[in-house]
Design a protein around this motif. Structure first.
Motif, mmCIF file in Angstrom:
data_model
loop_
_atom_site.group_PDB
_atom_site.id
_atom_site.type_symbol
_atom_site.label_atom_id
_atom_site.label_comp_id
_atom_site.label_asym_id
_atom_site.label_seq_id
_atom_site.Cartn_x
_atom_site.Cartn_y
_atom_site.Cartn_z
ATOM 1 N N TYR A 89 0.828 -1.203 0.000
ATOM 2 C CA TYR A 89 0.000 0.000 0.000
ATOM 3 C C TYR A 89 0.862 1.252 0.000
ATOM 4 N N SER A 90 0.362 2.294 -0.616
ATOM 5 C CA SER A 90 1.068 3.575 -0.589
ATOM 6 C C SER A 90 0.125 4.677 -1.037
ATOM 7 N N PHE A 91 0.513 5.902 -0.722
ATOM 8 C CA PHE A 91 -0.157 7.053 -1.305
ATOM 9 C C PHE A 91 0.546 7.388 -2.607
ATOM 10 N N VAL A 92 -0.164 8.070 -3.477
ATOM 11 C CA VAL A 92 0.378 8.346 -4.790
ATOM 12 C C VAL A 92 1.707 9.095 -4.708
ATOM 13 N N HIS A 93 1.778 10.021 -3.782
ATOM 14 C CA HIS A 93 2.985 10.841 -3.668
ATOM 15 C C HIS A 93 3.158 11.279 -2.231
ATOM 16 N N LEU A 94 4.395 11.531 -1.866
ATOM 17 C CA LEU A 94 4.708 11.962 -0.511
ATOM 18 C C LEU A 94 3.890 13.179 -0.117
#
Length: 892
Positions: free
Chosen positions: A526-531
Motif C-alpha cells: 500500500y502507498s499514497f500516490v505521492h509523498l
C-alpha cells in the motif's frame, strides 16, 4: 560483453568456495558462477507438457496454493530453470556444458535430448515474455486514472529531464527544497541523457556526455554494467522504468538485451522470510516460459525500482559471498551479490532510488549515476497540452500556475502537474464557484474533495462517513510519515483500524489518493500516490484530531491542547528535523487553519472550526522563529508557511525596499525575507551584488552566511570589501563544489581573504562539479603560498576557469612560476590573466613565456602592468607574440 572490474578488497571471504567438481581438462580458469557439480542434481531443465523436472519444482509446488494476483502478472519463468550461457564464456548454471574445441567453449547448449537448441527458441521466449510486459506496462499505472478508464502510457508520456552525474553527497534536504533548487537551474548548464541510453558507453552515443563516476569513462573502458538513477518522490523514476521496459518490449530500443526482469524493492520486501536461490527467485517471479525448452542468454537486465522502499539493510561489507545461481540465501544477500557482480557478472543492473537512500550502494559498484529532474519549464507546458485536449483551457491553466511561483516550482514534479491539471481543469472548465487555488494547501484540499466526490458517485451506499474514512487514512499517513515510510503493509493498516478485507474498497475508490498493488507476490503493498498527498492527509489528521478529540498527536502528553499549541509543536519539530521531513506537512497544517480552507472542508468533515486568533498566533510565532536565525533552508520554509497563512508582510516590506533602490540596514528577519524573495523570483538571478542592498559596515558574519543560497543561485556574485573568515570560505567552497550551483563569476576583490581563505576556495575549485569561469581576487592579501593552492586546484579541474584576476597581491616570481605550471597544462582554457602590481620580475616573465610556448592557443589577454619587468622580460614576451598559434590580443 566483459564484466566490469569491481573492488572486492573489503569483501568478507566466502563461506563456501565455488568449486568445479570433476575434471575439466584444458579449460580456462573457472569463474565463480555456478561451477558446482551437477552430479547429484536433476537433468537440465527440460519441460515436457509444461511440467518442470528441476529441483525448483519443489518451491513451485509450495506456492501453488497462493491466490493469483488480480492485475496483469509481472511474473515469468524466463529465468526459471533453463541453463543460461553468457557471451563472455561464464556459464551461469550447473547445466552449462563445457566442451573442448581448440581451447574454446562451445556457445550452444546441449539439450536433454542431445541436440543443439533451435535458434528460434530464444525468440519464442522473448515474444511471450515481451507480450506479457506490454500488457503490464502499456497503461499508465492505476495511480493516475480510474481502472475503468485507463490511459495508454505512450499517449500521455512526456519526456523527463534526466542528467548524468551526481554530487556524490547524500542529500538531507526535504525533497521540495531539492525541487526548488532544481527550478533555479537552466537546462543549458547540465548534460542531459536520454533514458534509453543509460547503458550505452560513450563511444555508442551520439554526443559525448559528461560523466561523474568513480572513475571517468573513456571509449576504451569496459561497458557500463550498473546504473544508479536518483530522484525525489514523484519525480518520474517509476514511470521512466515503465517506459524503458515498454519500449524494449515493443521492439523499439535496446534490442541487444534478451530479457528484462523488473523486480521492485517494495515487492521484494514481501519475501523477507524466504531463503531461495537466484534461480528460484526468478522462478517465483516470472512464469511465462515454463513450457519452453532450454535456450542460451547472452544479455539480461535486472531492474530494481525504489531502493528507498526496501526495508532491510544492505550490508555490502559483511554479507556472505554467493556466486552460484543455485545456492540459497536471503533475498538481500542475493541482491548484494548481484550488484557486486558475484552472481551473473554479465547481467546489467538498474537501480532507482530517492537521494537520501542511494548511498546504500557503494560507489565502486556503480558505473554510471543519473538523476531524474522531472519536468523543466518547456516540459511542464508540454505535459498540460498533452493532458488537456482543450488547448485554450490548457493555456489558462499554465498562465494561472506561472503567476504563482510556489505552485509553478512544484510543477517540476510530474505528480503535482497531474494534481494541478485535475483541479484546475474542473474549476476552469465547469466554472465552479470558489476562489482559484493559490497555495499548496488550497490545491490539495480541492483535489481531496474531487476524489471524495468520485467515491460518492461510485458508491451511493457508504459503510462509513467521509470523515471516518479520512481520519483512518490520515492516521496511516501520519504514522508512516513519522517513521519515514512511503509504503506500508497489512499490519500497518490494522493498527489504524482499517480492515484488510475492506482495503480494496479504499484503494479501488481512492485510486488517485491511496493505492494497493499486487505484484510478484500474493501479499499486498500500500502507498499514497505521492509523498505530498501523504503529508496533506497527515496534516488533516492532526488538525481534525485536535478539534474533534482535543488531542495533540504530535506530543506524548494527553493534556488538552488548543490548535495554537499544536501549530507551535509542529513548527518546533519541523525546525528540529535534520531531514526536513516535516516541512511540507507543516505548510499544510498551518494552511488548514485558514477560514477559506475550513469552508472547503465543510463538504467532508464537521469539525473544522479555527479562529482568526489562532492564525495570528501562528504568524507571530513563525516570525519570532525567523528572527532567531535558523538555518537558511529552514527559514525559507517558514516563509512558505507564512504564505500558506496568507501573511506576506515581511516579503512585501522587502519588495518595497528593493523598488526604492536604496541601501538599508536590515534586521535578521529582513535579511531572511530578502533571501526568500530573491530565491523565489520568477526571473533567474543573473547578478547578486551585496553592496546594492546594504553598506559595507552592515555586512556581518551572520549576513554572509544567510546570503550563501543566493550566491549559489546567481550567475555572478560580487562580495567586496568584507572580512571573510574560515567559515565563510568553507561555505563558498561548498557553493563552488555543488552541482546545483549556477555560479559562474565570483568577485571577492578587496576582501580580507589571505592564503588560508584561498586554500578553502581551492578545495571547491578542484571539485569536478565546479563550473566557475571567472574568479577575481584583487587586493586580497594573497602570497605565493595561496597561488600554489590555486594552481593545485586548476590542475585537478582545468577546463572551466577562463578568467583569473590576482592583481595587487604579493605573488612574486615564485607565485607566477606556480601559475605558469598550470598554464602549461593542455587542458587549461585560461583566456584572461591579470597580474597587475604583483611583484613580477624578468624571472617570472620567463616562466610565463615558457608556459605560453607550451600552450599558446587560449590566452588572449595578459596584464603585467606595474611590475618589475626589464628589457629581457619584454623580449621574451615579444618572442611569444611572433608564434602563429598565439592568440594573445591584449598585453598590458
Amino acid at each position: 560483453m566483459e564484466s566490469p572490474e569491481l573492488n572486492t578488497d573489503n569483501v568478507t571471504p566466502p563461506s563456501k568456495k565455488c568449486k568445479l567438481q570433476g575434471k575439466i581438462s584444458d579449460s580456462p580458469e573457472p569463474s565463480c558462477v555456478s561451477m558446482k557439480s551437477d552430479a547429484s542434481m536433476d537433468p537440465p531443465w527440460y519441460f515436457k507438457n509444461g511440467n518442470p523436472l528441476s529441483v525448483h519444482s519443489k518451491l513451485q509446488r509450495k506456492i501453488s496454493d497462493s491466490p493469483e494476483p488480480s492485475c496483469v502478472s509481472m511474473k515469468s519463468d524466463a529465468s526459471m530453470d533453463p541453463p543460461w550461457y553468457f557471451k563472455n564464456g561464464n556459464p551461469s548454471s550447473v547445466h552449462s556444458v563445457l566442451q573442448k574445441s581448440g581451447d574454446r567453449r562451445e556457445k550452444n547448449i546441449i539439450t536433454a535430448t542431445g541436440h543443439d537448441p533451435e535458434p528460434a527458441a530464444v525468440n519464442d521466449v522473448q515474444k511471450k515474455f515481451k507480450l506479457n510486459l506490454v500488457k503490464k506496462f502499456q497503461c499508465l499505472n492505476g495511480v493516475m486514472i480510474n481502472p475503468e478508464n485507463r490511459t495508454l502510457l505512450n499517449e500521455i508520456y512526456t519526456e523527463l529531464y534526466i542528467t548524468e552525474g551526481d554530487s556524490g553527497d547524500v542529500n538531507k534536504e526535504h525533497e521540495v527544497r531539492q525541487i526548488e533548487a532544481a527550478s533555479r537551474r537552466t537546462t543549458t548548464e547540465e548534460t542531459p541523457i536520454k533514458c534509453n541510453d543509460i547503458f550505452k558507453p560513450l563511444s555508442d552515443q551520439d554526443e559525448p556526455i559528461r560523466t561523474v563516476l568513480t572513475k571517468p569513462l573513456s571509449k576504451k573502458d569496459k561497458p557500463i554494467r550498473t546504473v544508479l538513477t536518483k530522484g525525489v518522490a514523484g519525480i518520474g523514476k517509476t514511470v521512466s522504468v515503465q517506459k524503458f521496459i515498454l519500449d524494449w518490449a515493443e521492439g523499439e530500443v535496446n534490442q541487444d538485451v534478451q530479457l528484462m526482469f523488473p523486480l521492485p524493492f517494495r515487492e521484494l520486501n514481501l519475501m523477507k522470510d524466504q531463503k531461495l536461490s537466484l534461480m528460484e527467485l526468478l522462478h517465483v517471479c516470472f512464469k511465462e516460459t515454463k513450457e519452453t525448452e532450454m535456450y542460451s542468454l547472452e544479455k539480461v537486465l535486472f531492474v530494481f525500482d525504489g531502493l528507498d522502499e526496501y526495508r532491510f539493510p544492505l550490508d555490502f561489507q559483511n554479507t556472505e559471498r554467493v556466486c552460484d545461481v543455485t545456492e540459497s540465501a536471503s533475498v538481500h544477500v542475493l541482491l548484494i551479490n548481484l550488484i557486486k557482480g558475484n552472481l551473473l557478472p554479465s547481467a546489467l543492473i538498474w537501480i532507482t532510488s530517492r537521494p537520501a537512500a542511494a548511498d546504500q550502494i557503494p560507489s565502486e559498484c556503480v558505473h554510471r549515476v543519473t538523476e531524474v529532474r522531472g519536468f523543466n519549464d518547456p516540459q511542464k507546458e508540454e505535459y498540460f497540452r498533452k493532458r488537456i485536449s482543450d488547448q485554450s483551457l490548457a493555456n489558462n491553466i499554465i498562465t494561472h500556475l506561472k503567476s504563482l511561483r510556489s505552485l509553478y516550482i512544484m510543477c517540476h514534479i510530474p505528480v503535482f502537474c497531474w494534481i494541478s491539471a485535475t483541479v484546475l481543469e474542473r474549476m476552469l472548465d465547469e466554472a465552479e464557484s470558489g476562489e482559484m487555488p493559490k497555495t499548496l494547501t488550497q490545491m490539495y484540499t480541492h483535489f481531496l474533495i474531487i476524489q471524495t466526490n468520485i467515491i460518492r458517485e461510485k458508491y451511493s451506499k457508504k459503510q462509513e462517513s467521509d470523515e471516518e474514512m479520512l481520519l483512518k487514512l490520515g492516521q496511516v499517513a501520519f504514522q508512516q510519515l513519522m517513521k519515514g515510510n512511503l509504503i506500508f503493509y497489512e499490519e500497518d493498516l490494522r493498527v489504524c483500524g482499517i480492515d484488510v478485507r475492506e482495503a480494496a474498497v479504499y484503494s479501488g475508490v481512492c485510486t488517485q489518493i491511496f493505492r494497493e498493488e499486487f505484484g510478484l507476490h500474493p501479499s499486498k503493498v500500500y502507498s499514497f500516490v505521492h509523498l505530498s498527498i501523504q503529508e496533506h492527509l497527515a496534516a488533516l489528521y492532526v488538525h481534525l484530531t485536535c478539534l474533534k478529540e482535543k488531542r495533540n498527536v504530535l506530543e506524548q502528553s494527553q493534556d488538552f491542547k488548543t490548535i495554537s499549541d499544536v501549530h507551535k509543536s509542529a513548527v518546533d519539530q519541523a525546525l528540529e528535523s535534520q531531514t526536513g521531513h516535516l516541512d511540507l506537512f507543516l505548510r499544510f497544517l498551518l494552511g488548514l487553519s485558514l477560514e477559506s480552507n475550513q469552508k472547503l472542508l465543510h463538504a467532508l468533515v464537521t469539525h473544522t472550526e479555527g479562529s482568526s486568533q489562532s492564525k495570528e498566533e501562528a504568524v507571530q510565532y513563525i516570525k519570532m522563529m525567523i528572527s532567531k536565525n535558523p538555518p537558511e533552508e529552514k527559514s525559507i520554509n517558514l516563509f512558505h508557511c507564512l504564505n500558506e497563512l496568507g501573511d506576506n508582510s515581511l516579503v512585501e516590506e522587502i519588495q518595497r525596499y528593493l523598488k526604492s533602490g536604496k541601501q538599508r540596514k536590515f534586521s535578521s528577519s529582513q535579511w531572511s525575507a530578502l533571501v526568500f524573495v530573491l530565491l523565489t523570483s520568477v526571473q533567474e538571478l543573473e547578478e547578486f551584488d551585496l553592496s546594492k542592498y546594504t553598506s559595507t559596515e552592515n555586512i556581518t558574519a551572520l549576513v554572509l552566511v544567510k546570503v550563501m543560497p543566493v550566491i549559489a543561485a546567481a550567475r555572478k556574485a560580487i562580495i567586496q570589501h568584507v572580512t571573510l573568515n574560515e567559515k565563510h570560505c568553507e561555505a563558498l567552497a561548498s557553493v563552488l563544489s555543488s552541482e546545483s550551483s549556477r555560479l559562474r563569476e565570483l568577485d571577492l576583490s578587496e576582501s580580507k581573504l589571505g592564503d588560508s581563505g584561498v586554500q578553502w576556495l581551492s578545495a571547491g575549485l578542484k571539485n569536478p562539479h565546479c563550473k566557475l569561469e571567472a574568479l577575481r581576487l584583487v587586493f586580497c592579501r594573497i602570497s605565493d603560498e595561496g597561488c600554489a593552492s590555486l594552481m593545485s586546484a586548476l590542475r585537478s579541474n582545468p577546463s572551466h576557469l577562463r578568467e583569473l584576476n590576482l592583481s595587487q597581491n604579493n605573488l612574486g616570481d615564485s607565485g607566477v612560476k606556480c601559475l605558469s605550471a598550470g598554464l602549461e597544462n593542455p587542458l587549461c582554457k585560461m583566456e584572461i590573466l591579470k597580474l597587475c602590481g604583483c611583484g613580477v620580475s624578468d624571472e617570472g616573465c620567463a616562466a610565463l613565456t615558457s608556459a605560453l610556448r607550451s600552450n599558446p592557443s587560449h590566452l588572449r589577454e595578459l596584464d603585467l602592468s606595474e611590475n618589475k619587468l626589464q628589457d629581457s622580460g619584454v623580449k621574451c614576451l615579444s618572442a611569444v607574440l611572433e608564434n602563429s598559434h598565439c592568440k594573445l590580443e591584449i598585453l598590458g
